[in-house]
Structure formats: structure tokens, C-alpha cells
Design a protein around this motif. Structure first.
Motif, PDB file in Angstrom:
ATOM      1  N   TYR A 138       0.839  -1.206   0.000  1.00 60.29           N
ATOM      2  CA  TYR A 138       0.000   0.000   0.000  1.00 60.29           C
ATOM      3  C   TYR A 138       0.868   1.247   0.000  1.00 60.29           C
ATOM      4  N   LEU A 139       0.230   2.365  -0.393  1.00 60.82           N
ATOM      5  CA  LEU A 139       0.891   3.670  -0.459  1.00 60.82           C
ATOM      6  C   LEU A 139       0.349   4.565   0.639  1.00 60.82           C
ATOM      7  N   LEU A 140       1.237   5.276   1.327  1.00 61.93           N
ATOM      8  CA  LEU A 140       0.857   6.295   2.310  1.00 61.93           C
ATOM      9  C   LEU A 140       1.583   7.580   1.917  1.00 61.93           C
ATOM     10  N   PHE A 141       0.834   8.511   1.297  1.00 67.17           N
ATOM     11  CA  PHE A 141       1.453   9.709   0.728  1.00 67.17           C
ATOM     12  C   PHE A 141       0.921  10.973   1.393  1.00 67.17           C
ATOM     13  N   THR A 142       1.818  11.949   1.603  1.00 70.43           N
ATOM     14  CA  THR A 142       1.459  13.208   2.252  1.00 70.43           C
ATOM     15  C   THR A 142       0.714  14.131   1.289  1.00 70.43           C
ATOM     16  N   THR A 143      -0.602  14.085   1.320  1.00 68.50           N
ATOM     17  CA  THR A 143      -1.381  15.007   0.493  1.00 68.50           C
ATOM     18  C   THR A 143      -1.237  16.439   0.983  1.00 68.50           C
ATOM     19  N   LYS A 144      -1.065  16.604   2.315  1.00 71.83           N
ATOM     20  CA  LYS A 144      -0.826  17.924   2.894  1.00 71.83           C
ATOM     21  C   LYS A 144      -0.154  17.744   4.251  1.00 71.83           C
ATOM     22  N   ILE A 201      -4.520   2.255  -0.829  1.00 72.83           N
ATOM     23  CA  ILE A 201      -4.216   3.675  -0.675  1.00 72.83           C
ATOM     24  C   ILE A 201      -4.522   4.138   0.743  1.00 72.83           C
ATOM     25  N   SER A 202      -3.514   4.701   1.390  1.00 74.27           N
ATOM     26  CA  SER A 202      -3.667   5.324   2.702  1.00 74.27           C
ATOM     27  C   SER A 202      -3.328   6.806   2.540  1.00 74.27           C
ATOM     28  N   VAL A 203      -4.234   7.679   2.959  1.00 76.54           N
ATOM     29  CA  VAL A 203      -4.129   9.113   2.700  1.00 76.54           C
ATOM     30  C   VAL A 203      -3.595   9.842   3.931  1.00 76.54           C
ATOM     31  N   TYR A 204      -2.359  10.332   3.855  1.00 78.69           N
ATOM     32  CA  TYR A 204      -1.825  11.201   4.901  1.00 78.69           C
ATOM     33  C   TYR A 204      -2.425  12.591   4.714  1.00 78.69           C
ATOM     34  N   PHE A 205      -2.977  13.153   5.807  1.00 73.84           N
ATOM     35  CA  PHE A 205      -3.543  14.508   5.775  1.00 73.84           C
ATOM     36  C   PHE A 205      -3.304  15.152   7.133  1.00 73.84           C
ATOM     37  N   SER A 206      -2.749  16.358   7.124  1.00 68.16           N
ATOM     38  CA  SER A 206      -2.478  17.081   8.361  1.00 68.16           C
ATOM     39  C   SER A 206      -3.710  17.853   8.817  1.00 68.16           C
ATOM     40  N   LYS A 207      -4.134  17.621  10.055  1.00 63.99           N
ATOM     41  CA  LYS A 207      -5.264  18.386  10.604  1.00 63.99           C
ATOM     42  C   LYS A 207      -4.889  19.850  10.823  1.00 63.99           C
ATOM     43  N   PRO A 208      -3.749  20.161  11.433  1.00 70.77           N
ATOM     44  CA  PRO A 208      -3.341  21.570  11.497  1.00 70.77           C
ATOM     45  C   PRO A 208      -2.886  22.051  10.125  1.00 70.77           C
TER      46      PRO A 208
END
Length: 451
Positions: A111-117, A164-171
Motif C-alpha cells: 500500500y501507499l501512504l502519501f502526504t497530500t498535505k 491507498i492510505s491518505v496522509y492529511f495534516s489536521k493543522p
């Protein structure tokens, strides 16, 4: 023989007795499947990589004692502005999402874990909520056919059967509704105003966050896991409630009914997977967990980074899987879009080993006694897999003692398929390994105990 590189953890993680399992049956089933994937290809990447420093963190003075240590500037505010403006020179012309996905597949990733933000707020996807994004004309890369980096990566990884694993920053430190300019420089990583006194600002930020998550959850295909970073953004800390339940409920009731959510370090019903960072639990965990750690020393690109060897990666994977976890292994692309050659070489060694021994890794569970000295255990149904880890100058003994109550009908060496003579000796199985070809062994051997 625990992996020494993981001694110092960066973040704590929710303990087993505080874990809240998801209630939805479809999420439960998907989570069980996802935890069998075992190996994720993680990537931290954003325009700030051109500077070769930590991603986002130098912008936070609260964290400056460690995050600004490699910033060679006396005027830190000038540096911050240059970091923020890095999008104006970002043109990774060697970025090939198909090549990255092909490499990941070759090396055994599932699987992929990518920094969308990340926390700096720069979006590596084509959001309609801000112009601080990879597809905006202010970024030279916007004219590339691969400009929507997130979409291109997702498409190529999915083509090769990877999740697909979606990295997303809450702050979001770029959002004026999080670090608002009217209140001066942000003193901490948190929101820089009182949420209670300025509910209108906070409500705008919540709407902004929901809009971005909805874009990712409706316009970018099937998402297996929503991986939320920035655990300090939670209702118990300064009232920073992004009302996560609302947007997760919306996605689960429409496009993503199976959606796993990883609300890191926050606890509660939306931390479906616990995520220790750069640290290995002391014992096997009975809850879903995933360690994230870099192939190098840092998550973001550094010009002077050094990389773990193939042997270290194999042993790290075995340390993780034998305790029931997944390994999200981070590789940071260079400013030109290519992956560092040193990291790629080590990943290929990991892949070479997995092509022979993957049977004992994928879709397995932890099995007692888990880990004893240089031996690791995993299981799949009634089959027990026992790994013997080789250090640089170590070799397999002529007789191998295994602590197990298993009563196999036969034992075979996975690497060669040959049957291994054995006998019961008290609470151990004694394997006669004298006829094994030791010259072809590398990194770790696996003995398969079959009923």
C-alpha cells in the motif's frame, strides 16, 4: 535482537486498554484485511524538500530547539518566508509516478501512504480550497502532466493492486483561519487565537478542512485508510474540534463505506490503527498498529541523509510483523522528483528477500513466543513461520532449538523447499540443520512448520 535504530520514539501512542474498535462491520472487515498487508510505501514530499530540512517543523518556533537546528540562518523569519515560497521554484521534472509504483511493487510493498498535505499547508493535490497547491500557476510544475501528484500516484499504485492510505495534516499553518495574521506570529504549533472568543474563525477552518477531506474522499477514487496527523488538534486541546465524526460519517455513508480512520494519538472511535513513530512496542500488541519510520534518518529529504541497509530493513520488518504490526517505510523523493539511489538500493534488497519469504509475512498474525533473541515467529492458520535472523558474521547452528508447543507433521526451509529433520525435546523442537546450504542464505531464513 531488537532493531536499535528505533530506540528513541518521537510520539507516544494510544495504549491497548484505551483502544476503541470501530463499530461498523464493513470497517472492521476492511481493517482486518488491511492489517494483513504488512508493508506500506510512505512518502513525505512537498516543495520545502528543495531546502533539505525538516518538513514544516522549522515554521514552528515552539519546536525550534530541534526543528531549526539544521537551519543555517540568523534571521529565522527570512528563512521561514523562503520555505513558504519554495512552491515558486518547485519543478520536479524527474517525477514518474509509474516508476515509483513499479519500484514499490518490485520491492514487496502492498500500500501507499502519501502526504497530500503536511502541517505547512501546501497541498500536493488539486484542491479548490486554496491556491497554495501543486497545480497552481505559481508553481512551475503546474504545467506537467503529472502536476496532480496525488492523483497520479494513486492511479499508478492502484493499477498494480496496491491499497491507498491518505496522509492529511489536521493543522494547517498556511491557513489564515488557523494561524491568523491579525494575532501576530504563532507562539506554538496550535491555533494562535482563542477558539472560544473567535468561533467564526474556527468554523471557517473546520469548513475548509472538511472541504479538503471531501475532495480527497470523493474525487480521488477508493481510499482504504484516512491517516490524520497532528494529534494536538482535538477537542480536549484548546477546543480544537474539527468535528471529525461529521466528515467521516459523510464519507462512510457515501463513497467510502469501508473507510479506516487513523486519527493519530487522539484515541477514541476514529483511531482505528495505532501508529507508533520510530519506535517499536516492547511486546506484541493485540490491537491494529502500524509503525512509521524512514529508510533514512529523516522523513523529509536531506542532502546528507544515510540509509538503512537491506539487512536492517528485513530485520526491522520481522521485528514489526512478529509483534502483529504493519510497517510504513518512508522514502523521501529528491527535489527533482527521483528517489535517492541509496534508499532504492536498500529497498531492492528488501524486495529480493520478500520474493522468497513473503509467504511468512503477508496476511500473517503474531504468534507466541513472538521474539526470542534472533528468532521471530508469525502464523497463518495452523502454519507457523519461524525466522532465524542473520547478523553480518553469524551463521545457522547445526542444531536449532525452537521454543514452541507446535506439533508439526513436517518442517521445510522456505528458501529451498527441503524438509528439515526434527524431534521434540521438552518444550522445544530440535531441528537438524546440518544439511542446509548456508552459502545462499541472506538476512534471514524461514522455517515453515506445517500440520
Amino acid at each position: 535482537m531488537q532493531t536499535k535504530l528505533l530506540k528513541d520514539g518521537v510520539h507516544g501512542y494510544t495504549q491497548e486498554d484505551r483502544y476503541v474498535p470501530p463499530k461498523e462491520k464493513e470497517v472492521q472487515e476492511h481493517l482486518k484485511w488491511f492489517m494483513g498487508l504488512k508493508l506500506g510505501f510512505m512518502m513525505h514530499w512537498a516543495p520545502g524538500c528543495q531546502i533539505g530540512t525538516l518538513e514544516s517543523w522549522p515554521l514552528s518556533d515552539q519546536d525550534g530547539s530541534w526543528s531549526q537546528a539544521d537551519v543555517d540562518w540568523t534571521d529565522i523569519e527570512t528563512f521561514k518566508q523562503q520555505y513558504i515560497d519554495a512552491n515558486k521554484t518547485f519543478n520536479p521534472v524527474r517525477f514518474r509516478p509509474d516508476h515509483m509504483a513499479e519500484l514499490a511493487k518490485e520491492c514487496g510493498f502492498q500500500y501507499l501512504l502519501f502526504t497530500t498535505k503536511h502541517h505547512d499547508g501546501f497541498c500536493m493535490f488539486d484542491t479548490q480550497t486554496t491556491d497554495y497547491k501543486i497545480t497552481d500557476p505559481s508553481c512551475p510544475f503546474h504545467s506537467s502532466p503529472y502536476a496532480d501528484v496525488t492523483r497520479c500516484l494513486y492511479d499508478e499504485f492502484r493499477k498494480r493492486g496496491m491499497a491507498i492510505s491518505v496522509y492529511f495534516s489536521k493543522p494547517d499553518w498556511h491557513s489564515d483561519d488557523y494561524w491568523h495574521r491579525a494575532f501576530g506570529p504563532a507562539p506554538t504549533r496550535n491555533v494562535n487565537y482563542s477558539v472560544e472568543e473567535h468561533p467564526d474563525l474556527w468554523e471557517r477552518f473546520v469548513s475548509y478542512t472538511h472541504a479538503q477531506l471531501e475532495e480527497l474522499g470523493t474525487r480521488y477514487g477508493k481510499i482504504d485508510c484516512l491517516w490524520l496527523d497532528g494529534g494536538w488538534v482535538n477537542p480536549d486541546n484548546l477546543g480544537q474540534d474539527i468535528r471529525l465524526g461529521e466528515i467521516v460519517g459523510k464519507l462512510r455513508s457515501t463513497t467510502q463505506p469501508h473507510l479506516i480512520v487513523c486519527d493519530r494519538t487522539a484515541g477514541g472511535e476514529f483511531e482505528n490503527i495505532v501508529t507508533p513513530e520510530k519506535q517499536l512496542p516492547d511486546t506484541a500488541l493485540s490491537i491494529p498498529w502500524e509503525i512509521c519510520t524512514p529508510v533514512g534518518q529523516r522523513f523529509s529529504f536531506h542532502y546528507t541523509d544515510t540509509f538503512k541497509s537491506g539487512r536492517q530493513l528485513v530485520h526491522l520488518l520481522l521485528d514489526v510483523v512478529s509483534k502483529g504490526g504493519n510497517l510504513a517505510l518512508n522514502v523521501a523523493p529528491q527535489p527533482n522528483g527521483a528517489l535517492p539511489e541509496g534508499a532504492v538500493a536498500s529497498l531492492r534488497e528488501l524486495g529480493r528477500w520478500l520474493r522468497i519469504h513473503g509467504e511468512g509475512i503477508y496476511q500473517t498474525a503474531a504468534a507466541a513466543p513472538y521474539s526470542i533473541r534472533n528468532i521471530r515467529y508469525t502464523a497463518k492458520g495452523d502454519t507457523l513461520f519461524v525466522f532465524f535472523l542473520y547478523e553480518e558474521c553469524a551463521s545457522l547452528p547445526l542444531n536449532l532449538h525452537l521454543k514452541t508447543s507446535a506439533t508439526p507433521s513436517r518442517i521445510r526451509l522456505m528458501r529451498t523447499g527441503q524438509e528439515i529433520p526434527f524431534r521434540r525435546q521438552g518444550d522445544e523442537l530440535l531441528l537438524d540443520t546440518s544439511q542446509i546450504d548456508r552459502n545462499a542464505a541472506f538476512y534471514a531464513d524461514c522455517f515453515v512448520l506445517e500440520h
